[in-house]
Design a protein around this motif. Structure first.
Motif, PDB file in Angstrom:
ATOM      1  N   MET A 207      40.979 -78.886  -9.847  1.00 45.02           N
ATOM      2  CA  MET A 207      41.832 -77.722  -9.951  1.00 45.02           C
ATOM      3  C   MET A 207      43.124 -78.092 -10.680  1.00 45.02           C
ATOM      4  SD  MET A 207      40.208 -75.227  -8.602  1.00 45.02           S
ATOM      5  CE  MET A 207      38.676 -75.928  -9.167  1.00 45.02           C
ATOM      6  N   GLN A 208      43.655 -77.184 -11.459  1.00 45.75           N
ATOM      7  CA  GLN A 208      44.887 -77.408 -12.160  1.00 45.75           C
ATOM      8  C   GLN A 208      46.053 -76.892 -11.319  1.00 45.75           C
ATOM      9  OE1 GLN A 208      43.996 -75.152 -15.617  1.00 45.75           O
ATOM     10  NE2 GLN A 208      42.946 -76.826 -16.647  1.00 45.75           N
ATOM     11  N   SER A 209      47.237 -77.392 -11.556  1.00 46.26           N
ATOM     12  CA  SER A 209      48.413 -76.908 -10.841  1.00 46.26           C
ATOM     13  C   SER A 209      49.369 -76.294 -11.850  1.00 46.26           C
ATOM     14  CB  SER A 209      49.091 -78.061 -10.101  1.00 46.26           C
ATOM     15  OG  SER A 209      49.424 -79.079 -11.009  1.00 46.26           O
ATOM     16  N   SER A 210      49.426 -74.985 -11.873  1.00 42.40           N
ATOM     17  CA  SER A 210      50.307 -74.247 -12.757  1.00 42.40           C
ATOM     18  C   SER A 210      50.326 -72.810 -12.281  1.00 42.40           C
ATOM     19  CB  SER A 210      49.827 -74.342 -14.211  1.00 42.40           C
ATOM     20  OG  SER A 210      48.484 -73.966 -14.317  1.00 42.40           O
ATOM     21  N   ARG A 211      51.125 -71.978 -12.938  1.00 42.55           N
ATOM     22  CA  ARG A 211      51.222 -70.600 -12.487  1.00 42.55           C
ATOM     23  C   ARG A 211      49.908 -69.868 -12.675  1.00 42.55           C
ATOM     24  NH1 ARG A 211      51.205 -66.659 -16.179  1.00 42.55           N
ATOM     25  NH2 ARG A 211      51.727 -67.091 -18.360  1.00 42.55           N
ATOM     26  N   ASP A 212      49.801 -68.724 -11.998  1.00 42.74           N
ATOM     27  CA  ASP A 212      48.574 -67.934 -12.089  1.00 42.74           C
ATOM     28  C   ASP A 212      48.316 -67.494 -13.528  1.00 42.74           C
ATOM     29  OD1 ASP A 212      48.770 -68.176  -9.383  1.00 42.74           O
ATOM     30  OD2 ASP A 212      48.715 -66.028  -8.946  1.00 42.74           O
TER      31      ASP A 212
ATOM     32  N   GLU B 157      26.940 -72.565 -17.058  1.00 43.91           N
ATOM     33  CA  GLU B 157      27.550 -73.732 -17.682  1.00 43.91           C
ATOM     34  C   GLU B 157      28.866 -73.352 -18.356  1.00 43.91           C
ATOM     35  OE1 GLU B 157      24.640 -75.352 -20.289  1.00 43.91           O
ATOM     36  OE2 GLU B 157      23.716 -76.547 -18.701  1.00 43.91           O
ATOM     37  N   ARG B 158      29.866 -74.203 -18.175  1.00 39.10           N
ATOM     38  CA  ARG B 158      31.161 -73.984 -18.801  1.00 39.10           C
ATOM     39  C   ARG B 158      31.794 -75.335 -19.079  1.00 39.10           C
ATOM     40  NH1 ARG B 158      35.719 -71.292 -16.491  1.00 39.10           N
ATOM     41  NH2 ARG B 158      37.001 -72.999 -17.266  1.00 39.10           N
ATOM     42  N   GLU B 159      32.866 -75.311 -19.847  1.00 42.22           N
ATOM     43  CA  GLU B 159      33.577 -76.538 -20.207  1.00 42.22           C
ATOM     44  C   GLU B 159      34.897 -76.576 -19.445  1.00 42.22           C
ATOM     45  OE1 GLU B 159      35.067 -76.858 -24.245  1.00 42.22           O
ATOM     46  OE2 GLU B 159      34.133 -78.828 -24.376  1.00 42.22           O
ATOM     47  N   GLY B 160      35.127 -77.635 -18.681  1.00 45.38           N
ATOM     48  CA  GLY B 160      36.395 -77.788 -17.994  1.00 45.38           C
ATOM     49  C   GLY B 160      36.435 -77.084 -16.651  1.00 45.38           C
ATOM     50  N   SER B 161      37.588 -77.167 -16.007  1.00 44.53           N
ATOM     51  CA  SER B 161      37.755 -76.621 -14.665  1.00 44.53           C
ATOM     52  C   SER B 161      38.226 -75.168 -14.702  1.00 44.53           C
ATOM     53  CB  SER B 161      38.755 -77.471 -13.880  1.00 44.53           C
ATOM     54  OG  SER B 161      40.008 -77.470 -14.536  1.00 44.53           O
ATOM     55  N   TYR B 162      38.073 -74.497 -13.579  1.00 44.06           N
ATOM     56  CA  TYR B 162      38.562 -73.132 -13.437  1.00 44.06           C
ATOM     57  C   TYR B 162      40.079 -73.161 -13.197  1.00 44.06           C
ATOM     58  CZ  TYR B 162      33.744 -71.501 -12.928  1.00 44.06           C
ATOM     59  OH  TYR B 162      32.428 -71.199 -13.158  1.00 44.06           O
ATOM     60  N   PRO B 163      40.825 -72.185 -13.706  1.00 45.33           N
ATOM     61  CA  PRO B 163      42.248 -72.110 -13.383  1.00 45.33           C
ATOM     62  C   PRO B 163      42.460 -72.026 -11.872  1.00 45.33           C
ATOM     63  CG  PRO B 163      41.692 -70.605 -15.163  1.00 45.33           C
ATOM     64  CD  PRO B 163      40.391 -71.129 -14.635  1.00 45.33           C
ATOM     65  N   ASP B 164      43.563 -72.599 -11.401  1.00 44.51           N
ATOM     66  CA  ASP B 164      43.876 -72.586  -9.972  1.00 44.51           C
ATOM     67  C   ASP B 164      43.755 -71.200  -9.364  1.00 44.51           C
ATOM     68  OD1 ASP B 164      44.400 -75.191  -9.629  1.00 44.51           O
ATOM     69  OD2 ASP B 164      46.552 -75.008  -9.335  1.00 44.51           O
ATOM     70  N   ALA B 165      44.381 -70.239 -10.031  1.00 45.50           N
ATOM     71  CA  ALA B 165      44.439 -68.885  -9.486  1.00 45.50           C
ATOM     72  C   ALA B 165      44.494 -67.881 -10.625  1.00 45.50           C
ATOM     73  CB  ALA B 165      45.654 -68.722  -8.575  1.00 45.50           C
ATOM     74  N   VAL B 166      43.908 -66.723 -10.388  1.00 46.51           N
ATOM     75  CA  VAL B 166      43.927 -65.611 -11.337  1.00 46.51           C
ATOM     76  C   VAL B 166      44.482 -64.398 -10.608  1.00 46.51           C
ATOM     77  CG1 VAL B 166      42.557 -64.081 -12.793  1.00 46.51           C
ATOM     78  CG2 VAL B 166      41.956 -66.509 -12.625  1.00 46.51           C
TER      79      VAL B 166
ATOM     80  N   ASP C  89      54.085 -61.603 -19.623  1.00 48.22           N
ATOM     81  CA  ASP C  89      53.814 -61.154 -18.253  1.00 48.22           C
ATOM     82  C   ASP C  89      52.337 -60.879 -18.025  1.00 48.22           C
ATOM     83  OD1 ASP C  89      56.526 -61.288 -17.557  1.00 48.22           O
ATOM     84  OD2 ASP C  89      56.904 -59.316 -18.431  1.00 48.22           O
ATOM     85  N   LEU C  90      51.572 -60.796 -19.088  1.00 50.93           N
ATOM     86  CA  LEU C  90      50.116 -60.753 -19.041  1.00 50.93           C
ATOM     87  C   LEU C  90      49.601 -61.851 -19.967  1.00 50.93           C
ATOM     88  CD1 LEU C  90      49.256 -56.921 -19.313  1.00 50.93           C
ATOM     89  CD2 LEU C  90      48.914 -58.364 -17.307  1.00 50.93           C
ATOM     90  N   ASP C  91      48.546 -62.518 -19.548  1.00 46.93           N
ATOM     91  CA  ASP C  91      47.937 -63.550 -20.385  1.00 46.93           C
ATOM     92  C   ASP C  91      46.690 -63.050 -21.092  1.00 46.93           C
ATOM     93  OD1 ASP C  91      49.834 -65.541 -19.551  1.00 46.93           O
ATOM     94  OD2 ASP C  91      48.744 -65.666 -17.660  1.00 46.93           O
TER      95      ASP C  91
END
Length: 498
Positions: A29-34, A216-225, A244-246
């Protein structure tokens, strides 16, 4: 494509899922903002079997898993690692290791129980027939062999594609035991769990540590959405520019300025279906006469409707489905001789595409018809089509979630409302015969029959395809996203940080 709904309006607004088939799912898991994603409107239910809206399905696909999914128009593994198919049966072998959010290991018996609940009469799931067809079905499980077998009462070659749809998401045992709570309390095995919920405002989902059984995917899922409800397109465009939106859908007059922003990139694709000119063929309505339908259809320009409704962003439709859909065939309605059609018509349309319907109004008047226009919001539009029946002509957004022609039959065959979903009272025997043959076959034979079905319904002017719209989402630098459900949603398995 503003604020589309999956009401009885019927499997709306579609663009292909863009899955990346690279390495297996990451676990860290990554640690960063949602990561913040726009939700154009609020959801109606989080019960996979009962939600009717795109926005409900957006959260469902993030909280739940399915047996299979779709990539590039083809069914690919998900909870099932392999399968065999005949026209009336799909036998799937489940992969090992999938666990519910509660920690319970997901077994074939549990999967079968969820699928049985979807089609049970007491569930009253609005779209179960899109998964299983309309002739009944059985589900059996073999835990030792790790297989689930679904068999339909009559041949239904769309069964495998149906199992890839969000209404066929697998509900864990704790959810089935407390089904009344599923509307707001998820019970899935998906990549995220619901951590915070503020109705009408935002929903925070956190990634599950150790989730390794998705596509199948590449890399980890974002911490939170966080899915943030933003109903106004201009507001969404401003929030995207401000950071304010990604990830956000944007359309209409705001599209040009968002495109000009170098800090965002577009993700887009044609919808699976088309916006179709449709005439009410109920007894006593002008559209019951095929000569009237053909003459009036010839007065409406696909190019002009595209310019008015979609600022020219769509493509003129060659058939009821776009080239994104297997078995697509280009079919043009027969040219009608120029004629003045002296009939009275009630044109009903959605406020989301007001300028397009205003163009149709003027085109039909120029053809000699006396036309009244009623514009209503999208949910009310569905009520007119599927409840009151008080309309003569519309442009109907046929936008299925899946790249399949199978959904069309639900809305152009069978009983008229309130007993069925055949909202225009269409009775095209040649179309029905070709659909039956298509559902009883696989491969090229299936496509040949679907080609005959497309030809039969268009050449009779039962539906007149006008435009394949295109969904535009935008992603800020540093993030990645793909589309699901025909462009109405982002694919949770494609959300990532770069």
């Amino acid at each position: 494509m503003a604020r589309s709904s999956l009401h009885p309006l019927g499997i709306l607004l579609a663009v292909a899922i863009a899955l990346t088939a690279c390495a297996g799912p990451g676990g860290g898991m990554q640690s960063s903002r949602d990561l913040v994603v726009r939700l154009n409107s609020d959801w109606d239910s989080l019960d996979p079997a009962k939600t009717r809206t795109t926005y409900g399905y957006q959260l469902v696909t993030t909280l739940y898993d399915r047996l299979v999914t779709v990539a590039d128009g083809k069914v690919v593994p998900y909870l099932a690692e392999s399968w065999t198919q005949t026209p009336d049966t799909v036998r799937l072998t489940l992969r090992r290791g999938a666990r519910c959010a509660s920690g319970t290991e997901l077994t074939p018996t549990m999967v079968a129980a969820s699928l049985r609940r979807l089609g049970a009469k007491e569930t009253a799931a609005p779209y179960a027939s899109l998964v299983f067809g309309g002739s009944g079905y059985t589900v059996t499980a073999d835990d030792a062999a790790r297989t689930v077998t679904v068999r339909t009462g009559r041949p239904y070659s769309d069964l495998l594609m149906g199992l890839a749809q969000p209404m066929a998401s697998i509900i864990c045992p704790e959810g089935l035991r407390a089904a009344d709570t599923l509307a707001a309390t998820p019970a899935g095995s998906g990549p995220y769990t619901l951590a915070a919920s503020t109705r009408g405002a935002s929903y925070r989902l956190t990634a599950r540590p150790g989730y390794t059984w998705g596509p199948e995917r590449e890399g980890s899922y974002p911490d939170a959405v966080t899915f943030k409800v933003v109903q106004n397109d201009s507001t969404a465009a401003n929030m995207l520019a401000a950071g304010d939106l990604d990830v956000s859908w944007v359309g209409g007059p705001d599209l040009a300025r968002v495109r000009a922003n170098p800090a965002v990139k577009p993700v887009s694709q044609l919808i699976y279906g088309s916006f179709m000119l449709v005439f009410n063929q109920a007894k006593g309505r002008p559209g019951a006469d095929p000569a009237v339908r053909r003459a009036l259809a010839g007065a409406v320009s696909a190019q002009s409707f595209n310019e008015a409704a979609f600022f020219g962003e769509g493509e003129p439709a060659g058939s009821v489905v776009s080239e994104e859909v297997p078995c697509h065939r280009v079919v043009r309605p027969p040219a009608a001789a120029a004629a003045t059609v002296d009939v009275d018509l009630k044109l009903v349309g959605s406020t989301d595409y007001a300028a397009g319907y205003e163009y149709v109004l003027e085109a039909l008047r120029k053809a000699g018809a006396s036309v009244r226009l009623q514009l209503v919001e999208l949910n009310s539009f569905a009520e007119v089509m599927f409840t009151s029946g008080d309309w003569d002509v519309t442009v109907y957004p046929f936008t299925p979630l899946a790249p399949s022609l199978g959904a069309l039959g639900m809305f152009v065959t069978g009983a008229a409302p309130p007993d069925g979903a055949n909202f225009a009272s269409i009775g095209n025997k040649a179309f029905e015969a070709s659909v039956a043959k298509a559902q009883a076959s696989l491969g090229e034979e299936r496509c040949r029959h679907w080609g005959d079905a497309q030809r039969a319904i268009v050449e009779n002017a039962d539906v007149v395809p006008l435009v394949h719209n295109k969904a535009y989402w935008f992603v800020r630098d540093g993030f990645a996203a793909g589309l699901a459900g025909g462009g109405t949603m982002v694919d949770p398995h494609e959300l990532a940080r770069r």
